[in-house]
Write a protein that holds these residues in place. Sequence first.
Motif, mmCIF file in Angstrom:
data_model
loop_
_atom_site.group_PDB
_atom_site.id
_atom_site.type_symbol
_atom_site.label_atom_id
_atom_site.label_comp_id
_atom_site.label_asym_id
_atom_site.label_seq_id
_atom_site.Cartn_x
_atom_site.Cartn_y
_atom_site.Cartn_z
ATOM 1 N N LYS A 73 31.745 41.274 44.680
ATOM 2 C CA LYS A 73 33.079 41.879 44.629
ATOM 3 C C LYS A 73 33.095 43.348 45.039
ATOM 4 C CE LYS A 73 34.014 38.905 40.694
ATOM 5 N NZ LYS A 73 34.356 38.845 39.289
ATOM 6 N N GLY A 88 37.296 39.146 43.506
ATOM 7 C CA GLY A 88 36.596 37.964 43.986
ATOM 8 C C GLY A 88 35.662 38.364 45.111
ATOM 9 N N ASP A 123 40.255 36.980 46.438
ATOM 10 C CA ASP A 123 41.271 37.321 45.436
ATOM 11 C C ASP A 123 42.684 37.448 46.025
ATOM 12 O OD1 ASP A 123 41.219 39.773 46.752
ATOM 13 O OD2 ASP A 123 40.412 40.886 45.051
#
Length: 193
Positions: free
Chosen positions: A74, A97, A119
């Motif tokens: 991430k 993410g 994400d």
Amino acid sequence: RNSTSNPNYQKEKTCHNKNTQNNRSQVSVAVTRAVTMSGEISVISTIDTAHENMIHDAQMDYFGKRLATCSSDKTVKIFEVSEDQQTLVATLVGHEGPVWQLSWAHPKYGSILASCSYDRKVIIWKETNGSWKQLYEFCEHKSSVNSIQWAPHEWGLLLACGSSDESISFISTSGDGNWKHNKIDKAHNVCMQ
């Protein structure tokens, strides 16, 4: 000549290696010599990125002096790169993410880097006085944003984004600090007609 028939042809390539001793990922910049019958690869530099998971992309800036990497951990990491050393200058945190891809803007706009993630976010980062900060965050996609690319600088500061939600989006600014976006839903279907 830029072909495999020329034995002196060299191509710079970035590859991902997993260091199993300390469970950290590394990015290697390699020179490939294409040979008529077989390929020969030699590593000219290895950078321990300290990413804690798979690296998905590595991009050099316009001048080849900075390397940006992104990972399933991430994060985005930025390195100053010289012939014999690499220095981590920033770890950018903002995604929730895995970060799939990076794209450097043309240097006429300053040090600007875009990242996209599972994400559903696209984050545009800017370095000012040696410090990296989020400049803009785009969260209009309904699924993972898998691909981003800045347009040629003649088009202005314009970023194209592709998502798993079958849409594409365009994010732009005229430099006044205000960002605009256009999103085309079902763009994959439009392109196929």
